[in-house]
Design a protein around this motif. Structure first.
Motif, PDB file in Angstrom:
ATOM      1  N   TYR A  37       1.187  -6.769   1.659  1.00 21.08           N
ATOM      2  CA  TYR A  37       2.018  -7.823   2.241  1.00 21.08           C
ATOM      3  C   TYR A  37       1.923  -9.109   1.409  1.00 21.08           C
ATOM      4  O   TYR A  37       2.919  -9.794   1.159  1.00 21.08           O
ATOM      5  CB  TYR A  37       1.564  -8.086   3.678  1.00 21.08           C
ATOM      6  N   LEU A  38       0.715  -9.394   0.958  1.00 23.62           N
ATOM      7  CA  LEU A  38       0.468 -10.619   0.193  1.00 23.62           C
ATOM      8  C   LEU A  38       1.315 -10.653  -1.073  1.00 23.62           C
ATOM      9  O   LEU A  38       1.848 -11.697  -1.451  1.00 23.62           O
ATOM     10  CB  LEU A  38      -1.014 -10.675  -0.170  1.00 23.62           C
ATOM     11  N   THR A  80       4.077  -8.349  -1.948  1.00 28.18           N
ATOM     12  CA  THR A  80       5.504  -8.034  -1.881  1.00 28.18           C
ATOM     13  C   THR A  80       6.217  -8.765  -0.747  1.00 28.18           C
ATOM     14  O   THR A  80       7.439  -8.905  -0.788  1.00 28.18           O
ATOM     15  CB  THR A  80       5.709  -6.523  -1.677  1.00 28.18           C
ATOM     16  N   GLY A  81       5.503  -9.188   0.258  1.00 29.29           N
ATOM     17  CA  GLY A  81       6.145  -9.853   1.380  1.00 29.29           C
ATOM     18  C   GLY A  81       6.727  -8.909   2.410  1.00 29.29           C
ATOM     19  O   GLY A  81       7.357  -9.339   3.357  1.00 29.29           O
TER      20      GLY A  81
END
Lengths: 207, 139
Positions: free
Chosen positions: A133-134, A136-137
């Motif tokens: 998540y950090l 690629t979002g």
């Protein structure tokens, strides 16, 4: 009888260049009559050859033998270590900065990952999801693109630590495992010495 | 106001304790000396200190706050590889600290084939990890 005393103290470790001739002056600190030591200090003991390993060990007995040849009746006293290690400097230092950058990134990411694991109560899975998540979002429950390289890195890291595969290529320094084996063997030997001594002493008292 | 100051003090002291513990842990395991020995970069040791510190601080920020970047997923391959290498080295250092391999090889009387023993552990780790991430987590 002569009572000239010569004191020798070997250095622990020093660096030498290829093809350098090692004299006593480089190897050791000498104290004695001045006319004797000035001549002895220049005496060559060893010449670094290209076929030598990265480390050369010179024993104090080699130096004593060289001195004894010239002054057989002098009393030689050794102080300090009885061996000295010569580290042969490689001809050129190269790609060091590249290695530095690689190791820097490795430690950076590793430190970040371990501290995130600490904060997540050592749940590698949620840390991987979080890293996904950090970067690629987006959320991904199974970030295999991160986890498969991670799995291979795991093996590579162990191999690197024990330095087995690249041993010939990189350097001749012993791997931690070899040092550990050596320490273990020494502990065992020490135990045997002390233990057997005790046994034989007991026997002697029994007689 | 008082509450805020108290929270700041508690947070700061907690971070201080964890940070120093983290560095002490890394030092005991001796990963950084091992890496500098392998790459012969002893004179860059200060740089490695900063790498660990920045990694820990940025990892903390990324882990505790929900900030995120928008980057291609391919970037995760080197990150995954680097974190794997780091954890692998941690595992190897632990095995070494615990003296497992010297004793084991002594017991079963193999000295030369310790490499084979080591590769068993390495391959076990790799395949165990692959199995875990690709099948086991679905259970």
């Amino acid at each position: 009888m002569s009572s000239i005393v010569l004191y020798i103290r070997l250095r622990q470790k020093f660096q030498a260049k290829m093809n350098e001739i090692i004299s006593i002056e480089k190897l050791a600190h000498l104290i004695g009559p001045k006319d004797m030591t000035t001549g002895l200090k220049q005496k060559p003991i060893y010449k670094v050859k290209p076929e030598d390993n990265a480390f050369i060990v010179i024993d104090v007995m080699d130096i004593i033998a060289a001195i004894y040849k010239e002054y057989p009746d002098v009393d030689i006293q050794t102080v300090g270590p009885s061996q000295t290690i010569i580290e042969v400097q490689p001809k050129k230092r190269k790609i060091n900065t590249l290695f530095f950058v690689i190791v820097w990134i490795l430690l950076f990411i590793g430190a970040g990952l371990t501290i995130m694991n600490f904060h997540e109560d050592v749940a590698m899975r949620s840390v991987h999801q979080k890293i996904y998540y950090l970067i690629t979002g987006t959320h991904n429950d199974k970030p295999l693109i991160l986890q498969i390289p991670y799995s291979f890195g795991l093996g590579l890291g162990m191999i690197l630590f024990f330095n087995h595969i690249f041993k010939k290529k990189f350097n001749e320094e012993p791997s931690p495992l070899e040092v550990e084996m050596f320490n273990y063997q020494q502990d065992l030997d020490q135990y045997v010495i002390v233990h057997e001594k005790k046994k034989s002493e007991l026997k002697r008292h029994d007689d | 106001m008082i509450k805020d100051i108290l929270l700041i003090i508690i947070g700061f002291s907690g971070g201080l304790a964890v940070g120093s513990g983290f560095v002490a842990f890394l030092t005991v395991l001796g990963i950084i000396p091992r890496l500098t020995q392998l790459t012969k970069t002893h004179h860059f040791i200060r740089g490695y200190e900063w790498s660990v510190i920045l990694g820990a601080v940025i990892g903390t920020w990324g882990g505790l706050r929900n900030t995120h970047l928008i980057m291609p997923a391919l970037l995760l391959i080197p990150i995954g590889l680097a974190s794997g290498i780091f954890v692998g080295m941690l595992a190897a250092a632990l095995t070494e600290v615990l003296n497992v391999l010297p004793i084991l090889s002594k017991r079963i009387g193999i000295n030369e084939q310790i490499l084979v023993l080591l590769m068993a552990i390495v391959l076990g780790k790799v395949f165990g990890s692959l199995f875990h991430w690709s099948f086991f987590v679905d259970k």
